[in-house]
Motif scaffolding. Structure first.
Motif, PDB file in Angstrom:
ATOM      1  N   ALA A  43      -5.945   0.212  -3.553  1.00  0.00           N
ATOM      2  CA  ALA A  43      -5.217  -0.937  -3.020  1.00  0.00           C
ATOM      3  C   ALA A  43      -3.820  -1.015  -3.629  1.00  0.00           C
ATOM      4  N   LEU A  44      -3.718  -0.724  -4.924  1.00  0.00           N
ATOM      5  CA  LEU A  44      -2.423  -0.731  -5.599  1.00  0.00           C
ATOM      6  C   LEU A  44      -1.502   0.330  -5.010  1.00  0.00           C
ATOM      7  N   ALA A  45      -2.049   1.508  -4.756  1.00  0.00           N
ATOM      8  CA  ALA A  45      -1.236   2.589  -4.189  1.00  0.00           C
ATOM      9  C   ALA A  45      -0.709   2.222  -2.809  1.00  0.00           C
ATOM     10  N   ASN A  46      -1.557   1.607  -2.007  1.00  0.00           N
ATOM     11  CA  ASN A  46      -1.150   1.206  -0.666  1.00  0.00           C
ATOM     12  C   ASN A  46      -0.084   0.120  -0.706  1.00  0.00           C
ATOM     13  N   ARG A  47      -0.165  -0.732  -1.731  1.00  0.00           N
ATOM     14  CA  ARG A  47       0.781  -1.841  -1.861  1.00  0.00           C
ATOM     15  C   ARG A  47       2.096  -1.420  -2.516  1.00  0.00           C
ATOM     16  N   SER A  48       1.999  -0.602  -3.547  1.00  0.00           N
ATOM     17  CA  SER A  48       3.186  -0.266  -4.343  1.00  0.00           C
ATOM     18  C   SER A  48       3.887   1.010  -3.903  1.00  0.00           C
ATOM     19  N   ARG A  49       3.169   1.899  -3.196  1.00  0.00           N
ATOM     20  CA  ARG A  49       3.731   3.170  -2.742  1.00  0.00           C
ATOM     21  C   ARG A  49       4.427   3.929  -3.883  1.00  0.00           C
ATOM     22  N   PRO A  50       3.683   4.251  -4.954  1.00  0.00           N
ATOM     23  CA  PRO A  50       4.290   4.969  -6.077  1.00  0.00           C
ATOM     24  C   PRO A  50       4.549   6.425  -5.726  1.00  0.00           C
ATOM     25  N   ASP A  51       5.319   7.085  -6.566  1.00  0.00           N
ATOM     26  CA  ASP A  51       5.568   8.523  -6.395  1.00  0.00           C
ATOM     27  C   ASP A  51       4.440   9.339  -7.011  1.00  0.00           C
ATOM     28  N   VAL A  52       3.947   8.877  -8.155  1.00  0.00           N
ATOM     29  CA  VAL A  52       2.900   9.589  -8.890  1.00  0.00           C
ATOM     30  C   VAL A  52       1.842   8.592  -9.349  1.00  0.00           C
ATOM     31  N   ILE A  53       0.582   8.992  -9.265  1.00  0.00           N
ATOM     32  CA  ILE A  53      -0.514   8.166  -9.771  1.00  0.00           C
ATOM     33  C   ILE A  53      -1.256   8.947 -10.838  1.00  0.00           C
ATOM     34  N   LEU A  54      -1.414   8.342 -12.014  1.00  0.00           N
ATOM     35  CA  LEU A  54      -2.266   8.897 -13.062  1.00  0.00           C
ATOM     36  C   LEU A  54      -3.658   8.313 -12.837  1.00  0.00           C
TER      37      LEU A  54
END
Length: 219
Positions: A43-54
């Motif tokens: 959900a965070l990725a969909n909301r924040s649209r980061p470049d990289v996720i650890l």
């Protein structure tokens, strides 16, 4: 300078705090959020649209493998660039880390890696390259390849030119662009172009998936 936006998904609060401080200490990185389980991470990725996720591989609610699959699928459905996922694991030969790579992660890093290595890994995957914890590459990829039955190469393999198959073989052995260029008397730019075309033709995200593909199809 364009900042690399980084999210962290891990169920250990103290670990998250340390990584956040590390990322915020870097001028070219920005901390885009954190989550304590895979579902919240997706959900965070969909909301924040980061470049990289650890991404921690073992978590409650939804593990890192399923979360990686969900994040990449949502990006594909949404038509926006998928983040690069860098898996965090405790073991240098982790079945779950291998499965995460098969799910689309760009590599994995040990949780006890030096801070400098983790920072370099973030920058490396952001550039479109893959990162595997030192001393584990060959074993991990072979392990990942054994995760499914060997099968004949798909029709897309026939679309590769003889030169592209040569470059594929060298990349599958883990050679860098500069090493391939020196071996084949080509420029690095030419090698990069060949590798990009190979990945596109075979429907692969990065060089880690290329190596897994090679093992899966006995290439």
């Amino acid at each position: 300078m364009t900042e690399i936006r980084v999210c962290l998904v891990d169920d250990q609060a103290l670990f998250r705090a340390g990584i956040r401080m590390l990322i915020e200490s870097q001028p070219d990185l920005s901390f885009a959020g954190e989550a304590a389980d895979g579902a919240a991470g997706a959900a965070l990725a969909n909301r924040s649209r980061p470049d990289v996720i650890l991404m921690d591989v073992r978590m409650p609610v939804l593990d890192g493998i399923a979360a990686t699959e969900r994040i990449l699928a949502e990006a594909d459905r949404g038509g926006y660039p998928a983040p690069r996922v860098l898996v965090l694991t405790t073991f240098d030969l982790d079945e779950n880390a291998a499965r995460a790579i098969r799910a689309g992660a760009s590599g994995f890093v040990l949780k006890d890696a030096d801070p400098e290595f983790l920072l370099a890994a973030i920058r490396t995957v952001h550039q479109g390259n893959a990162v595997i914890a030192a001393n584990a590459t060959r074993n991990l990829i072979a392990h990942a390849g054994r995760g499914s039955e060997r099968s004949p190469a798909p029709p897309a393999w026939a679309e590769l030119t003889p030169r592209e198959r040569e470059i594929f073989a060298l990349a599958a052995k883990g050679l860098s662009n500069s090493e391939i260029a020196a071996s084949e008397y080509l420029s690095e730019a030419t090698v990069k172009t060949h590798v990009s075309r190979i990945l596109a033709k075979l429907g692969l995200r990065d060089r880690v998936q290329l190596v897994v593909f090679a093992y899966e199809h006995e290439l």
